[in-house]
Scaffold this active site. Structure first.
Site, PDB file in Angstrom:
ATOM      1  N   CYS A   1     -91.998  58.284  80.316  1.00 48.04           N
ATOM      2  CA  CYS A   1     -92.992  58.153  79.254  1.00 48.04           C
ATOM      3  C   CYS A   1     -94.370  58.409  79.747  1.00 48.04           C
ATOM      4  O   CYS A   1     -94.758  58.269  80.733  1.00 48.04           O
ATOM      5  CB  CYS A   1     -93.197  56.650  79.075  1.00 48.04           C
ATOM      6  SG  CYS A   1     -94.680  56.071  78.583  1.00 48.04           S
TER       7      CYS A   1
ATOM      8  N   LYS B   1    -107.074  58.583  86.902  1.00 47.71           N
ATOM      9  CA  LYS B   1    -106.491  58.367  85.490  1.00 47.71           C
ATOM     10  C   LYS B   1    -105.800  56.865  86.043  1.00 47.71           C
ATOM     11  O   LYS B   1    -105.303  56.738  86.766  1.00 47.71           O
ATOM     12  CB  LYS B   1    -105.463  59.418  85.598  1.00 47.71           C
ATOM     13  CG  LYS B   1    -105.324  59.653  83.592  1.00 47.71           C
ATOM     14  CD  LYS B   1    -104.139  60.720  83.808  1.00 47.71           C
ATOM     15  CE  LYS B   1    -103.344  60.657  82.260  1.00 47.71           C
ATOM     16  NZ  LYS B   1    -103.724  59.685  81.327  1.00 47.71           N
TER      17      LYS B   1
ATOM     18  N   LYS C   1    -102.357  51.446  81.807  1.00 48.57           N
ATOM     19  CA  LYS C   1    -102.947  50.537  81.038  1.00 48.57           C
ATOM     20  C   LYS C   1    -103.434  48.915  81.810  1.00 48.57           C
ATOM     21  O   LYS C   1    -104.141  48.305  81.318  1.00 48.57           O
ATOM     22  CB  LYS C   1    -102.038  50.210  79.870  1.00 48.57           C
ATOM     23  CG  LYS C   1    -102.372  51.178  78.758  1.00 48.57           C
ATOM     24  CD  LYS C   1    -101.592  50.708  77.501  1.00 48.57           C
ATOM     25  CE  LYS C   1    -101.913  51.377  76.340  1.00 48.57           C
ATOM     26  NZ  LYS C   1    -101.387  51.060  75.036  1.00 48.57           N
TER      27      LYS C   1
ATOM     28  N   HIS D   1     -96.732  55.531  80.715  1.00 50.98           N
ATOM     29  CA  HIS D   1     -96.320  54.546  81.829  1.00 50.98           C
ATOM     30  C   HIS D   1     -95.668  55.242  82.936  1.00 50.98           C
ATOM     31  O   HIS D   1     -95.529  54.627  84.013  1.00 50.98           O
ATOM     32  CB  HIS D   1     -95.369  53.492  81.207  1.00 50.98           C
ATOM     33  CG  HIS D   1     -96.090  52.575  80.330  1.00 50.98           C
ATOM     34  ND1 HIS D   1     -96.458  52.645  79.220  1.00 50.98           N
ATOM     35  CD2 HIS D   1     -96.776  51.288  80.809  1.00 50.98           C
ATOM     36  CE1 HIS D   1     -96.950  51.698  78.557  1.00 50.98           C
ATOM     37  NE2 HIS D   1     -97.333  50.812  79.581  1.00 50.98           N
TER      38      HIS D   1
ATOM     39  N   CYS E   1     -94.456  50.864  75.727  1.00 52.02           N
ATOM     40  CA  CYS E   1     -95.305  51.142  74.597  1.00 52.02           C
ATOM     41  C   CYS E   1     -94.702  50.667  73.351  1.00 52.02           C
ATOM     42  O   CYS E   1     -95.250  50.721  72.195  1.00 52.02           O
ATOM     43  CB  CYS E   1     -95.184  52.781  74.455  1.00 52.02           C
ATOM     44  SG  CYS E   1     -95.877  53.564  75.688  1.00 52.02           S
TER      45      CYS E   1
ATOM     46  N   HIS F   1    -110.148  43.174  80.374  1.00 52.19           N
ATOM     47  CA  HIS F   1    -110.730  44.048  81.214  1.00 52.19           C
ATOM     48  C   HIS F   1    -111.749  44.877  80.617  1.00 52.19           C
ATOM     49  O   HIS F   1    -111.967  45.027  79.510  1.00 52.19           O
ATOM     50  CB  HIS F   1    -109.588  44.901  82.029  1.00 52.19           C
ATOM     51  CG  HIS F   1    -108.804  45.662  81.248  1.00 52.19           C
ATOM     52  ND1 HIS F   1    -109.193  46.719  80.621  1.00 52.19           N
ATOM     53  CD2 HIS F   1    -107.419  45.825  81.120  1.00 52.19           C
ATOM     54  CE1 HIS F   1    -108.313  47.352  80.202  1.00 52.19           C
ATOM     55  NE2 HIS F   1    -107.187  47.007  80.414  1.00 52.19           N
TER      56      HIS F   1
ATOM     57  N   CYS G   1     -89.454  53.595  75.175  1.00 48.42           N
ATOM     58  CA  CYS G   1     -90.241  53.091  76.208  1.00 48.42           C
ATOM     59  C   CYS G   1     -90.504  51.614  75.893  1.00 48.42           C
ATOM     60  O   CYS G   1     -91.295  51.375  74.845  1.00 48.42           O
ATOM     61  CB  CYS G   1     -91.738  53.716  76.456  1.00 48.42           C
ATOM     62  SG  CYS G   1     -92.746  53.102  77.579  1.00 48.42           S
TER      63      CYS G   1
ATOM     64  N   HIS H   1    -110.938  46.649  77.324  1.00 50.97           N
ATOM     65  CA  HIS H   1    -111.188  45.995  76.295  1.00 50.97           C
ATOM     66  C   HIS H   1    -112.496  45.788  75.959  1.00 50.97           C
ATOM     67  O   HIS H   1    -112.822  45.964  74.645  1.00 50.97           O
ATOM     68  CB  HIS H   1    -110.140  45.052  76.453  1.00 50.97           C
ATOM     69  CG  HIS H   1    -108.753  44.988  76.858  1.00 50.97           C
ATOM     70  ND1 HIS H   1    -108.278  44.088  78.087  1.00 50.97           N
ATOM     71  CD2 HIS H   1    -107.956  45.756  76.199  1.00 50.97           C
ATOM     72  CE1 HIS H   1    -107.004  44.511  77.970  1.00 50.97           C
ATOM     73  NE2 HIS H   1    -106.728  45.456  77.222  1.00 50.97           N
TER      74      HIS H   1
HETATM   75  N1  MSP Z   1    -101.945  46.023  70.618  1.00 54.44           N
HETATM   76  C1  MSP Z   1    -102.087  47.205  70.648  1.00 54.44           C
HETATM   77  C2  MSP Z   1    -103.408  47.695  69.554  1.00 54.44           C
HETATM   78  C3  MSP Z   1    -102.706  47.238  68.224  1.00 54.44           C
HETATM   79  S1  MSP Z   1    -104.114  47.520  67.100  1.00 54.44           S
HETATM   80  C4  MSP Z   1    -103.487  47.210  65.678  1.00 54.44           C
HETATM   81  C5  MSP Z   1    -102.676  47.844  71.868  1.00 54.44           C
HETATM   82  N2  MSP Z   1    -103.260  46.786  72.834  1.00 54.44           N
HETATM   83  S2  MSP Z   1    -104.070  47.041  74.179  1.00 54.44           S
HETATM   84  O1  MSP Z   1    -104.458  45.774  74.692  1.00 54.44           O
HETATM   85  O2  MSP Z   1    -103.341  48.080  74.996  1.00 54.44           O
HETATM   86  O3  MSP Z   1    -105.485  47.553  73.979  1.00 54.44           O
HETATM   87  C6  MSP Z   1    -105.512  49.170  73.837  1.00 54.44           C
HETATM   88  C7  MSP Z   1    -106.962  49.394  73.749  1.00 54.44           C
HETATM   89  O4  MSP Z   1    -107.804  48.642  74.688  1.00 54.44           O
HETATM   90  C8  MSP Z   1    -107.488  50.864  73.612  1.00 54.44           C
HETATM   91  O5  MSP Z   1    -107.372  51.253  72.532  1.00 54.44           O
HETATM   92  C9  MSP Z   1    -108.922  50.613  73.977  1.00 54.44           C
HETATM   93  O6  MSP Z   1    -109.590  50.070  72.761  1.00 54.44           O
HETATM   94  C10 MSP Z   1    -108.832  49.372  75.169  1.00 54.44           C
HETATM   95  N3  MSP Z   1    -108.422  50.144  76.311  1.00 54.44           N
HETATM   96  C11 MSP Z   1    -107.830  49.692  77.310  1.00 54.44           C
HETATM   97  N4  MSP Z   1    -107.938  50.378  78.371  1.00 54.44           N
HETATM   98  C12 MSP Z   1    -108.871  51.311  78.200  1.00 54.44           C
HETATM   99  C13 MSP Z   1    -109.371  52.233  79.054  1.00 54.44           C
HETATM  100  N5  MSP Z   1    -109.057  52.193  80.444  1.00 54.44           N
HETATM  101  N6  MSP Z   1    -110.681  52.747  78.692  1.00 54.44           N
HETATM  102  C14 MSP Z   1    -111.204  52.552  77.417  1.00 54.44           C
HETATM  103  N7  MSP Z   1    -110.569  51.796  76.750  1.00 54.44           N
HETATM  104  C15 MSP Z   1    -109.388  51.223  76.976  1.00 54.44           C
HETATM  105  O7  MSP Z   1    -102.964  48.832  72.364  1.00 54.44           O
END
Ligand code: MSP
Length: 636
Positions: free
Chosen positions: A143, A295, A298, A146, A129, A18, A126, A21
């Site tokens: 949490c 806000k 995830k 979440h 997380c 999304h 959690c 990412h």
């Molecule tokens: N798998 C772990 C990361 C392990 S790294 C060794 C993880 N994955 S995640 O799929 O949840 O990805 C988190 C990352 O996705 C965030 O740190 C960011 O890079 C990106 N984002 C996810 N949602 C986001 C927003 N709403 N806004 C900006 N970036 C965000 O955590």
């Protein structure tokens, strides 16, 4: 050649790719493109995080094996990055053997060194997380991320002696002020470190969770997913001793968002220290995208929809918007309206029109960059060109500075300041006016040279941010081969270089609400007009025409004299649009004209056709095709 190694987080495979990412990955891609342009030897790593409770639970819910879920969603990430034109060097999956091997080696090393022990632990956990929360972090028993209830879990687990590194880590962060940046996140980390650091539970009993890498020294346990995941940054290079690791690891930087600062800024440096691996250079942390100011947690489908706008408006426009809109480090709000606003103003108008105007003007004088005798004396004929060259030098230095700090928004604002200077220079020097003598021609040629040289530089400077458009600009200027930042220099464009016309680089987006204007009044007017037969309409020959020159008609406030190209033929038209358009705005525009109108004389000039325009409430707009078509194309 300096090596440069950049990583994105590895994304969980329980979510579809999304906006969030995509932002992180685009940021990383823009950075490595910039460093590549600067001549560095670059390695960009991204990938997927595939173990742990979260994935096991999502797979169970979907009725598939964790491996099948991981295969499917990992492929979705890979495909998304391909479609976005991400130039990563490697894509790692934590279920790969090359990763497992390095995780096992590091665990064994820490075990042998007495850095890991078996202990008992009880805590608020959690599942979303995949971690325990301390009393201080819990909000209303839930949490904080979440907003779901935490579960009290007590079990025997293996622990990494993280607490003993607390003093050392604080010291490292204080000695390296930009180890974690921007500063707000460094302060956040130092804030965490004011409380005693506890040891880190690095295992999960297999009776509770099967989906992970079994510990090499006790196969009744699998490795805690964060301990496993962080090691991807090392395992992807083959681990210590591998030539690739030795080359790139000393230059490693990570990019993440603010949600995963703690594992990256606290667990990871301690793990590296204990394993005898040097620390990373910088942890670059950005904020969160919100939608409509809310806000977001995830996993929200709207973020997937936001990413889908890349298909509607194109990769370059999408990259530009997210890189320009978000101040790196702070949260930003995403909306289609803001996106289209920037696309129209910055890309279609400021950049697209500039490219179209400059390439058209040069095409009109024979299609080659004119030679210029550079007399740059202050106050002299060419002084403005010198100012433009100076504006470029200043921008160039500012972009370097911004990129060194991951301040993408600032780098782009700087480039757009320069584009603004070029547009103003073009308006002031007006190199479309007829030249009457040698001096005037010298001034015009110098102006055309300066704006073409500006485009040459933009074709390079924009490469990290708008790779497709930058490539088209370079192509129009005959700039082949690998782009290099060192070529972004005044004077590099050779006089005599053939230039190709390039228009429609970023077509303007007309918002749906503007096109549907059949409300009340207009609808009534349409209904009142007498109906005509199709063959009557067929008598009107409408064609696309490109404005190649425009000038005001002396003694007239309303009329402009336009020279337009209909492909094979050029014509003069007189149009009553002077109160709505400057000549400069029109040059390079594709308009629609009535091509078979009888000639008419207006203020002494013979007009051979009519430009179509729409007007409402004192506003006027000429009609332009919304895709690029060659002049002369029939309008039916
Ligand atoms: N798998 C772990 C990361 C392990 S790294 C060794 C993880 N994955 S995640 O799929 O949840 O990805 C988190 C990352 O996705 C965030 O740190 C960011 O890079 C990106 N984002 C996810 N949602 C986001 C927003 N709403 N806004 C900006 N970036 C965000 O955590």
């Amino acid at each position: 050649m300096t090596a440069f190694y950049l990583t994105t987080p590895i994304y969980y495979v329980n979510d579809r790719p999304h906006l969030g990412h995509a932002y992180t990955t685009i940021v990383a891609d823009a950075m490595v493109r910039y460093r590549r342009l600067a001549g560095d030897d670059v390695w960009l790593l991204t990938g997927t995080d595939e173990h742990g409770d979260k994935i096991a639970q999502a797979a169970a819910k979907a009725g598939v094996t964790p491996q099948a879920l991981a295969d499917q969603n990992s492929a979705a990430f890979r495909e998304t990055w391909r479609a976005l034109g991400i130039s990563h060097s490697d894509f790692i999956r934590t279920t790969e053997e090359r990763h497992r091997k390095v995780v096992l080696a590091i665990l064994q090393k820490l075990w042998d060194a007495g850095e890991i022990y078996l202990g008992k632990y009880g805590g608020h956990y959690c599942f979303g997380c995949e971690r325990f929360y301390t009393e201080k972090e819990i909000v209303d028993g839930k949490c904080p991320d979440h907003q779901t209830a935490l579960q009290w879990i007590e079990e025997e687990n293996y622990f990494f002696k993280m607490s003993k590194y607390q003093g050392w880590l604080i010291d490292h962060i204080e000695r390296h002020p930009d180890f974690v940046r921007p500063e707000r996140y460094r302060n956040e980390v130092l804030g965490f470190l004011r409380d005693p650091l506890t040891d880190l539970s690095i295992s999960r009993p297999r009776r509770r969770l099967e989906w992970g890498i079994p510990l090499p020294f006790d196969d009744k346990y699998v490795t805690y997913v964060w301990f496993d995941a962080l090691i991807n940054y090392v395992s992807a290079l083959g681990g210590p001793g591998d030539p690739r690791f030795e080359k790139f690891w000393p230059h490693v930087q990570h990019v993440i968002a603010k949600d995963i600062v703690k594992p990256h800024a606290i667990y990871w440096p301690c793990m590296l220290k204990a394993a005898g691996i040097p620390l990373y250079q910088h942890l670059n942390v950005h904020g969160y995208w919100t939608l409509g100011g809310q806000k977001i947690s995830k996993s929200v489908g709207n973020l997937v929809e936001a990413l889908a706008l890349k298909e509607k408006y194109g990769n370059d426009a999408f990259r530009y918007f997210v890189l320009r809109e978000m101040v790196f480090g702070l949260d930003a709000d995403f909306s289609e309206e803001a996106f289209v606003g920037r696309l129209n103003a910055d890309l279609a108008n400021d950049l697209g029109n500039l490219v179209s105007r400059v390439t058209t003007l040069i095409a009109n004088i024979g299609g080659r960059v004119p030679a210029t005798a550079g007399d740059y004396a202050p106050g002299g004929d060419y002084a403005l060109g010198e100012d433009l060259a100076q504006a470029f030098e200043t921008s160039r230095a500012a972009i370097d500075l911004a990129m060194a700090e991951f301040a993408f928004h600032r780098a782009l604002a700087t480039i757009w300041n320069f584009i603004g200077s070029v547009n103003r220079y073009l308006d002031t020097t007006a190199p479309w006016a007829p030249v009457m003598n040698d001096r005037a021609q010298g001034i015009r040629d110098h102006a055309l040279y300066s704006v073409a040289q500006s485009l040459w530089c933009l074709g390079l400077l924009l490469e990290p941010f708008l790779p497709e458009a930058a490539g088209k600009i370079r192509h129009a200027l005959g700039h082949a081969g690998t782009p290099q930042l060192s070529d972004a220099q005044w004077g590099r464009l050779m006089p005599g270089t053939p230039i190709q016309k390039l228009s429609g680089l970023f077509p303007r987006i007309v918002a749906a609400k503007d096109t549907v204007s059949l409300g009340g009044k207009e609808a009534a007017t349409v209904a009142k007009a007498p109906r005509i037969k199709i063959d009557e309409f067929g008598k009107i020959e409408l064609r696309v025409a490109e404005v190649v020159a425009a000038e005001p008609l002396p003694r007239s406030k309303k009329l402009l004299k336009l020279t337009v190209s209909l492909g094979e033929e050029q014509r003069t038209l007189v149009a009553g649009i002077a109160e709505h358009y400057t000549p400069a705005e029109l040059v390079g525009k594709k308009v629609v004209v009535v091509a078979n109108l009888e000639p008419a004389k207006l203020m002494g000039v013979e007009s051979n056709g009519m430009v179509l325009a729409a007007s409402s409430a004192g506003k006027l707009a000429v009609l332009t095709p919304d895709r690029d078509l060659p002049p002369g194309s029939k309008v039916t």
